[in-house]
Design a protein around this motif. Structure first.
Motif, PDB file in Angstrom:
ATOM      1  N   LYS A 247       0.893  -1.167   0.000  1.00 51.14           N
ATOM      2  CA  LYS A 247       0.000   0.000   0.000  1.00 51.14           C
ATOM      3  C   LYS A 247       0.923   1.205   0.000  1.00 51.14           C
ATOM      4  O   LYS A 247       1.681   1.406   0.952  1.00 51.14           O
ATOM      5  N   ASP A 248       0.841   2.009  -1.044  1.00 47.04           N
ATOM      6  CA  ASP A 248       1.791   3.122  -1.177  1.00 47.04           C
ATOM      7  C   ASP A 248       1.784   4.033   0.050  1.00 47.04           C
ATOM      8  O   ASP A 248       2.828   4.514   0.488  1.00 47.04           O
ATOM      9  N   GLU A 249       0.581   4.250   0.610  1.00 42.21           N
ATOM     10  CA  GLU A 249       0.484   5.183   1.738  1.00 42.21           C
ATOM     11  C   GLU A 249       1.164   4.669   3.001  1.00 42.21           C
ATOM     12  O   GLU A 249       1.447   5.428   3.914  1.00 42.21           O
ATOM     13  N   ASP A 250       1.425   3.359   3.041  1.00 45.56           N
ATOM     14  CA  ASP A 250       2.082   2.786   4.234  1.00 45.56           C
ATOM     15  C   ASP A 250       3.587   2.595   4.049  1.00 45.56           C
ATOM     16  O   ASP A 250       4.279   2.165   4.973  1.00 45.56           O
ATOM     17  N   ASP A 253       6.052   4.120   6.502  1.00 44.84           N
ATOM     18  CA  ASP A 253       5.929   3.463   7.815  1.00 44.84           C
ATOM     19  C   ASP A 253       6.619   2.103   7.805  1.00 44.84           C
ATOM     20  O   ASP A 253       7.315   1.748   8.753  1.00 44.84           O
ATOM     21  N   PRO A 286       1.514  10.243   0.340  1.00 47.62           N
ATOM     22  CA  PRO A 286       1.817  10.303   1.772  1.00 47.62           C
ATOM     23  C   PRO A 286       0.793   9.511   2.573  1.00 47.62           C
ATOM     24  O   PRO A 286      -0.347   9.340   2.142  1.00 47.62           O
ATOM     25  N   HIS A 287       1.211   9.054   3.731  1.00 45.69           N
ATOM     26  CA  HIS A 287       0.250   8.485   4.676  1.00 45.69           C
ATOM     27  C   HIS A 287      -0.749   9.597   5.040  1.00 45.69           C
ATOM     28  O   HIS A 287      -0.356  10.768   5.115  1.00 45.69           O
ATOM     29  N   PRO A 288      -2.042   9.230   5.290  1.00 44.08           N
ATOM     30  CA  PRO A 288      -3.037  10.271   5.588  1.00 44.08           C
ATOM     31  C   PRO A 288      -2.595  11.269   6.660  1.00 44.08           C
ATOM     32  O   PRO A 288      -2.966  12.449   6.612  1.00 44.08           O
ATOM     33  N   ARG A 289      -1.762  10.839   7.627  1.00 41.01           N
ATOM     34  CA  ARG A 289      -1.405  11.799   8.684  1.00 41.01           C
ATOM     35  C   ARG A 289      -0.469  12.897   8.178  1.00 41.01           C
ATOM     36  O   ARG A 289      -0.255  13.893   8.862  1.00 41.01           O
ATOM     37  N   GLU A 305       7.066  13.720   5.257  1.00 40.07           N
ATOM     38  CA  GLU A 305       7.056  12.303   5.659  1.00 40.07           C
ATOM     39  C   GLU A 305       8.491  11.744   5.701  1.00 40.07           C
ATOM     40  O   GLU A 305       8.874  11.029   6.632  1.00 40.07           O
TER      41      GLU A 305
END
Ligand code: NG6
Ligand code: CA
Length: 514
Positions: A247-250, A253, A286-289, A305
């Protein structure tokens, strides 16, 4: 070992410790003088001007700025090339990539381009007793001729180049297959759903960006119209491996967690970590945060990020009380690009931000922004904070760390890597006398002089809006007086230009420059 030997050994140790204490250093510090932990953090496409300690105003990078404040900030630090594969090839081998064919930007299913019998940066440090790990972007190919076996054991992998541990993505975020590889295996692969990849023709029945733009959450601006994964169309075709898809957004992390866990696992032995972030490369998700943390859209947000990832590494070092005895390098694999193939608002929301800082061009370019990148070295135990104008390159890390760990390089190894340890530690203000910068053409730096050899390619990359710096005639610039490379001095300095051209040819011919 007999009891007597043990007692004598113990006495010798005690004596060593007493001598060390009488010199004002504890034995642990003495040991780490020669063998600090080493972390190389390499961003992907971050520009000189993207970092607030290098002048960015439109965003702040507090963690990288802390590294700069506590370390040495180089203003003439370079990636070895203006794109990823050749740049990383040189970083890991100490050999300029122009010497090795097949080191252009690689597809996601390319075979390994580094010879497994070469001395690499991790292999050299392993010889010095380090535990070595790579986390993040690889982009140097995997597997033998024919490329990797995604559904089996991947060999060669980074583990055959001196890394004890690897957790990587094979190529880039915009290239299939969109899966992680840990050591020699795809992470989370279900054998009942094998991965198939093809870069020439569609494979399987997954939709493509070309045929089904209605399924996209991020649209390509150029290229990137093949298989859709996670709502984003990529370069190359794939099918299968559903359980393993990232998942690109993760991604930030995941890589950061792996890097921190590698650091936490090491006890007693010094470690080397090559942490290659995917940020701020495309696709910028980017991750939602982090969404909306800047006014620059996804490109600004993934820079924030990236800074967070750097901060997590630093917090891990603080927590484990390793900050003092760890040498951290922060740099980028090539210069910045704004539109690199997706319509992600980077152009529209750029405003007054200048990703390349004062330098001309960017990623892909012969001009200075192709390779002049942020370059920070922090090692609290040994480096006094400051700023350095020494000319340094990532290709030099191999020879410099060999010197640091007291190792003699074999003659054939790392043919272009120069021991710049005094400059990197701030003991000397001078770095390299000359440096080859690689983009479409080669350039030679000698002090503030820069000669760009004649280049056949186009002057502009229209899709990315980058000035490539190609000119059918040679170009000569004086960077201290003309950082923007606007005044070609070839006519008035013909002899110097001719001499620098012959020096470039000589460096090519000799096969080495060290
Ligand atoms: C280019 C890609 C670009 C990027 C680059 C490699 C297109 C149109 N452009 O070919 O998006 O992936 O390769 O970037 O496909 S690098 O940082 O890994 O060198
Ligand atoms: Ca890159």
């Amino acid at each position: 070992m007999t009891r007597k030997q043990l007692v004598v050994g113990g006495l010798i140790c005690l004596l060593g410790a007493m001598i060390a204490v009488s010199h004002g250093t504890d034995p642990r510090a003495m040991q780490s003088e020669k063998r600090p932990n080493i972390i190389v953090i390499l961003a992907d496409d971050a520009g000189y001007g993207d970092i607030s300690s290098y002048g960015a105003k439109a965003l702040t990078t507090p963690n990288i700025d802390r590294l700069a404040r506590e370390g040495l900030r180089f203003r003439d630090g370079h990636a070895a090339a203006a794109t990823c594969t050749p740049s990383r090839y040189a970083l890991l081998t100490g050999e300029y990539a122009f010497r090795k064919s097949g080191t252009g930007v690689l597809p996601g299913d390319a075979a390994m381009v580094v010879d497994t019998n070469r001395l690499t940066l991790p292999a050299m440090l392993r010889q010095a007793g380090y535990v070595t790990g790579v986390v993040g972007k690889w982009h140097l190919g995997l597997g033998g001729a024919g490329g990797p076996d995604w559904n089996g054991r991947i060999e060669p992998s980074p583990n055959d180049l001196g890394f004890d541990h690897s957790f990587i993505m094979a190529a880039t975020g915009d290239r299939v297959p969109t899966v992680y590889v840990e050591n020699r295996r795809v992470v989370g692969l279900d054998p009942a759903d094998p991965i198939r990849v093809d870069y020439r023709a569609p494979i399987g029945d997954w939709p493509t960006g070309m045929a089904r733009p209605d399924l996209l959450r991020m649209h390509p601006s150029h290229g990137h119209d093949m298989t859709i994964v996670n709502g984003i169309s990529r370069i190359g075709y794939m099918t299968g491996g559903r359980a393993a898809l990232w998942k690109d957004e993760d991604m930030a992390d995941v890589f950061t967690r792996e890097a921190v866990s590698f650091i936490e696992k090491q006890r007693g032995r010094p470690f080397f970590l090559y942490f290659a972030t995917h940020d701020p490369h495309v696709p910028r998700v980017p991750h939602p945060r982090f969404v909306g943390k800047t006014k620059m859209g996804p490109r600004g947000d993934v820079l924030v990020e990236m800074d967070w990832s750097v901060g997590e590494i630093m917090r891990a070092l603080d927590r484990l009380d390793l900050t003092r005895e760890t040498l951290v390098v922060f740099s980028s694999d090539n210069g910045p690009v704004v539109d690199d193939g997706y319509r992600d608002d980077a152009v529209e929301k750029l405003g007054a931000h200048r990703p390349a800082g004062p330098w001309r061009g960017g990623k892909y370019s012969n001009f200075e922004a192709g390779t002049r990148v942020p370059f920070i070295v922090r090692w609290p135990a040994r480096i006094r904070p400051g700023v350095s104008d020494a000319l340094v390159s990532q290709v030099d890390l191999l020879a410099s760390f060999a010197a640091l760990t007291g190792q003699q390089l074999p003659q054939a190894a790392a043919p272009d890597s120069v021991d710049l340890l005094p400059a990197l530690l701030g003991k000397s203000a001078t770095g390299r006398a000359e440096l080859v910068e690689q983009a479409g053409a080669l350039s030679l730096r000698e002090g503030q002089w820069k000669y760009i050899e004649p280049g056949k390619g186009p002057k502009m990359s229209v899709p990315t809006n980058t000035e490539l710096g190609n000119d059918p005639a040679g170009q000569l610039y004086r960077l201290d007086r003309d950082p923007g490379e606007t005044l070609n001095l070839v006519a008035g300095e013909a002899a110097r230009a001719t001499r620098m051209q012959s020096r470039l040819e000589q460096i090519r011919r000799q096969g080495r420059s060290r």
